[in-house]
Design an enzyme around this catalytic site. Structure first.
Site, short mmCIF file in Angstrom:
data_model
loop_
_atom_site.label_atom_id
_atom_site.label_comp_id
_atom_site.label_asym_id
_atom_site.label_seq_id
_atom_site.Cartn_x
_atom_site.Cartn_y
_atom_site.Cartn_z
N ASP A 71 -1.85 -1.22 -3.79
CA ASP A 71 -2.19 -0.44 -4.99
C ASP A 71 -1.06 -0.51 -6.01
OD1 ASP A 71 -0.28 1.40 -3.86
OD2 ASP A 71 -1.90 2.27 -2.66
N ASP B 185 0.85 -1.20 0.00
CA ASP B 185 0.00 0.00 0.00
C ASP B 185 0.88 1.24 0.00
OD1 ASP B 185 -1.90 1.96 0.43
OD2 ASP B 185 -2.08 1.54 2.58
N ASP C 77 -4.14 3.85 2.73
CA ASP C 77 -5.57 3.56 2.97
C ASP C 77 -5.80 2.12 3.40
OD1 ASP C 77 -5.14 2.20 0.62
OD2 ASP C 77 -6.80 3.13 -0.48
N HIS D 185 -3.86 -17.22 -5.04
CA HIS D 185 -4.77 -16.43 -4.21
C HIS D 185 -5.97 -17.22 -3.72
CE1 HIS D 185 -6.46 -16.45 -8.19
NE2 HIS D 185 -7.61 -15.97 -7.72
N ASP D 186 -6.21 -18.39 -4.29
CA ASP D 186 -7.35 -19.23 -3.89
C ASP D 186 -6.93 -20.42 -3.03
OD1 ASP D 186 -9.34 -17.77 -5.16
OD2 ASP D 186 -9.12 -18.86 -7.05
#
Length: 560
Positions: free
Chosen positions: A29, A21, A25, A329-330
């Site tokens: 990103d 990040d 926030d 990611h899974d």
């Protein structure tokens, strides 16, 4: 065998929400990714696969796309994206984007139009059906629990969603849908993308009649997968996509294809068929799933892992191409699932990397894998963010009356958020991921497991991965050699050879915290040996014929 850059490449998957990040926030990103490109260069990465960064309401963390040609506000702007691609290319890193075209978001303009009326021009962009006797059109279950159908009051019909109800399935039978998708693909390729990872691409063709699935265990909804996985026109659609788009660019394509066999894998990846370069198959990551699916957890066996990996290595040899992965990611973290994430975390993380990277196929590293990041055990369901996990918990606890702690144990082992906790950069607050409050908590072990510590330690998992990647670039046998399993029946050792003309490797891995003896089969004779990589100190003069392996030990020898 034809040489291709994507066969020789090593891919690194970035899950942008959890990577880095830059603006505080709490959400990763694009500028965060730009700030860490030198880290990827240092590791030796050739290709980044970037999980979705398109405009999305984020019901399924970006896999529900509302605008295919814009960047999600949380991740930055199109200018940020263009700078990221430019900076990647400067470092010799290619970019593969996620292509999510089995479904869109229900907030996509096509679907907003589609649900307005039965005669809307966009109605047929999606799969709408009237109900049957006051119920859904069929009994299919969504991958995220419950019915795969959602009733829409406005037109009195149901739409199909194999995933979340906010992810309506596109109707690929409609040529206008395909035309729009191909135009969108060209848009990104012309902007400099080097390929696509295609989300559940083998589900785009459904059996038109949409028959009922076979019910499991008498539960209300059934798997309809035989009617939407590897469907009747899927190869026709992919050949059309190749003809219209893919063949006009020098790119890499990989299809996510749950439920494929090696025979089907060849149909997707045989170069003569002009479809995809490679697929992600799921057999090896389903070894710990019982008949009830993912959450019906069973112990996996090394014999089954050998059988599955060997089957794919041998059956695709000379016909198609493998993708090599244990994490994404899974999936839960590989070192927690296939290794020992406590006493032998470092050793088993290195062993698993060796076992995988020495096979034939393109290896994929998921962010944090190169650090030996582990699964997480959050104390409360409130700490979890993944829609699949939250839906499953609710269903199992409220509907089936299961013990909440027992359901949490399933999540600790297999939940998708295991892979989605923030990347552990250093030992500062929130592991250096963000100056704000992270969207999901950091794994508490970040003080010990982080990139800063790994870079400073020559014996770290990171430096081991770096060496594996270098070896791949130095030895064509690792990329193009044939595979042969040895010691097939050994309960603890997974060993195999790779051979390319006069070059031969012997790969030896111990999948246990025991100390078994490796004995070289009698049919393998050698006059000289060179130890290419190992995860324990080794005496070079040691005979290869008989080695007592240490817990989770890995060695790769080049022999003559």
């Amino acid at each position: 065998m034809e040489k291709k850059w994507w066969k020789e490449a090593v891919v690194y998957q970035i899950y942008p929400r959890s990577f880095k990040d830059a603006d505080g926030d709490g959400i990763g990103d694009l500028r965060g990714i730009i700030s860490k490109l030198d880290y990827l260069k240092e590791l030796g990465i050739d290709v980044v696969w970037l999980s979705p960064v398109y405009q999305s309401p984020n019901d399924d963390n970006g896999y529900d796309i509302s605008d295919y040609r814009n960047i999600m506000d949380e991740f930055g702007t199109m200018e940020d994206w263009e700078e990221m691609v430019s900076e990647m290319h400067k470092r010799g890193i290619k970019l593969v984007m996620d292509l999510v075209v089995n479904h869109t978001s229900d907030e996509h303009p096509w679907f907003i139009e589609s649900r307005k009326s039965k005669d809307n021009a966009y109605r047929d962009y999606y799969i709408w059906r009237p109900g049957k006797e006051g119920k859904e059109p069929n009994n299919w279950e969504s991958f995220f629990s419950g019915s795969a159908w959602e009733y829409d009051e406005a037109t009195g019909e149901y739409y199909l969603h194999l995933f979340s109800k906010k992810q309506p399935d596109l109707n690929w039978e409609n040529p206008n849908v395909r035309k729009e998708i191909y135009e969108m693909m060209r848009f990104w390729l012309d902007k400099g993308v080097d390929g696509f990872r295609m989300d559940v691409i083998n589900m785009i063709s459904k059996v038109p009649e949409l028959p009922d699935g076979e019910a499991y265990d008498g539960k209300k909804y059934a798997s309809g997968s035989r009617y939407f996985m590897n469907g009747p026109r899927v190869h026709e659609f992919l050949q059309e996509m190749n003809r219209e788009v893919l063949s006009h660019y020098d790119i890499m394509t990989v299809g996510e294809t749950p439920g494929v066999t090696p025979k089907e894998g060849i149909l997707y990846t045989d170069p003569a068929r002009c479809e995809l370069n490679m697929v992600f198959q799921f057999e090896h990551v389903d070894l710990d799933s019982g008949p009830g699916g993912k959450w019906d957890i069973r112990p996996w066996k090394l014999a089954d892992l050998k059988k599955t990996m060997t089957k794919w290595q041998k059956e695709l040899e000379g016909k198609g191409w493998n993708s090599l992965y244990l994490n994404n990611h899974d999936q839960p973290r590989a070192v927690s699932r296939f290794g020992d994430d406590k006493q032998y975390r470092v050793e088993s993380a290195k062993m698993l990397a060796t076992f995988l990277h020495m096979m034939q196929g393109t290896p994929y590293i998921y962010q944090g894998e190169e650090l030996g990041m582990t699964n997480v055990r959050f104390s409360s369901i409130e700490d979890y963010r993944d829609i699949e996990t939250l839906n499953m918990y609710k269903e199992y606890v409220e509907k089936y009356g299961e013990n909440p702690q027992a359901v949490l144990e399933k999540i600790y082992y297999k939940g998708r958020d295991n892979a989605r906790t923030p990347m552990q950069w250093d030992d500062s607050k929130h592991a250096g991921f963000t100056d704000g409050t992270p969207w999901i908590q950091v794994n508490p072990n970040y003080k010990e497991i982080n990139a800063k510590a790994a870079l400073q330690d020559p014996d770290s998992v990171f430096h081991y991965y770096k060496k594996l990647i270098q070896l791949r670039k130095q030895h064509p046998v690792i990329v193009y050699g044939t595979y042969h399993l040895i010691l097939e029946d050994h309960p603890l050792i997974y060993a195999y050879t790779r051979t390319l003309e006069n070059e031969k490797l012997v790969v030896i891995t111990n999948f246990s915290n025991e100390t078994p003896v490796f004995r070289l089969p009698e049919d393998i004779v050698y006059t000289a040996k060179e130890l290419l990589i190992h995860n324990y100190p080794v005496v070079e003069s040691e005979e290869l014929h008989e080695i007592r392996l240490r817990p989770w030990e890995a060695r790769v020898y080049k022999i003559q």
